[in-house]
Write a protein that holds these residues in place. Structure first.
Motif, short mmCIF file in Angstrom:
data_model
loop_
_atom_site.label_atom_id
_atom_site.label_comp_id
_atom_site.label_asym_id
_atom_site.label_seq_id
_atom_site.Cartn_x
_atom_site.Cartn_y
_atom_site.Cartn_z
N CYS A 76 29.87 -36.09 4.73
CA CYS A 76 28.38 -35.54 5.31
C CYS A 76 27.05 -36.47 5.28
O CYS A 76 26.55 -36.71 3.68
CB CYS A 76 27.92 -34.05 5.96
SG CYS A 76 25.94 -33.65 5.43
N HIS A 78 23.86 -35.70 6.20
CA HIS A 78 22.73 -35.14 5.20
C HIS A 78 22.87 -35.00 3.50
O HIS A 78 21.91 -35.23 2.93
CB HIS A 78 22.61 -33.85 5.80
CG HIS A 78 22.18 -34.36 7.08
ND1 HIS A 78 22.34 -33.75 8.87
CD2 HIS A 78 21.33 -35.45 8.20
CE1 HIS A 78 22.20 -33.98 9.41
NE2 HIS A 78 20.99 -34.76 9.33
N HIS A 79 24.45 -34.33 2.99
CA HIS A 79 23.87 -34.64 1.66
C HIS A 79 25.10 -34.97 1.21
O HIS A 79 24.85 -34.67 -0.53
CB HIS A 79 24.88 -32.57 1.56
CG HIS A 79 24.50 -31.52 3.00
ND1 HIS A 79 23.52 -31.02 3.65
CD2 HIS A 79 23.02 -31.20 2.04
CE1 HIS A 79 22.85 -31.03 4.37
NE2 HIS A 79 22.29 -29.67 3.40
N CYS A 147 29.38 -28.62 2.93
CA CYS A 147 27.52 -28.31 2.60
C CYS A 147 27.34 -27.11 2.96
O CYS A 147 25.99 -26.24 2.60
CB CYS A 147 27.23 -29.43 3.04
SG CYS A 147 27.08 -29.69 5.13
ZN ZN Z 1 25.16 -31.37 5.63
#
Ligand code: ZN
Length: 184
Positions: A76, A78-79, A147
């Protein structure tokens, strides 16, 4: 290509940021190990799905083709934590099909990048539409996001499901239902 020196320098900073001793035995080779791993898990950035879809076979009848339970591992954006699960692909040929293993290949091309599940699902569908020009494509992705499981709301086992339809699948609900029955 991937710049391993930059990754190694970055990982050292991350470790120092956590408060770690980058010279202790267990961590001494970690930056190099991560750089090598990133080359593998982000290798899809340097691949083109089109190359896997260039070999096609002619067919007489245009019945729905389904490849289900294609296991994938992605990351991912975002993380930078893994999300992983299964992709199911269905398409209606327009006189041509590709080898079934190629469908799994293109899932990998897009999974081995920093991703969003919604985007991964759409990229698989669009690669098929653009390169094979079938009458329709449907892609369903089911995945668990680390996440969500190991941090934040901590809901292990919860599955995120995304579906993208193109061509005939976009307007024919009966066709979609046929696909959903087959992949269940
Ligand atoms: Zn994430």
């Amino acid at each position: 290509m991937i710049n391993k020196e930059k990754i190694q320098a970055g990982v050292k900073l991350l470790l120092e940021g956590i408060g770690e001793d980058i010279h202790r035995e267990g961590l001494i080779e970690t930056p190099e190990r991560i750089a090598r791993m990133y080359e593998e898990i982000f290798g899809g950035m340097y691949e083109d799905a089109a190359t896997h879809l260039s070999k096609r076979f002619h067919v007489k009848n245009n019945e729905m083709v389904i490849e289900k339970d294609i296991v994938f591992y992605s990351t991912c954006e975002h993380h930078m934590l893994p999300f992983y699960g299964k992709a199911h692909i269905g398409y209606i040929p327009d006189g041509e099909v590709v080898g079934l293993s190629k469908l799994a290949r293109i899932v990998d091309v897009f999974a081995k990048r920093l991703q969003l599940q919604e985007q991964l699902t759409a990229q698989i569908a669009d690669a098929l539409m653009d390169n094979l020009a079938p009458k329709g494509v449907i892609v369903m992705v089911e995945a668990e996001h680390m996440c969500m499981s190991m941090r934040g709301i901590k809901k292990p086992g919860s599955q995120t499901v995304t579906i993208v339809t193109r061509g005939e699948f976009a307007k024919d609900e009966a066709l979609q239902n046929k696909f959903f029955q087959m992949v269940k």
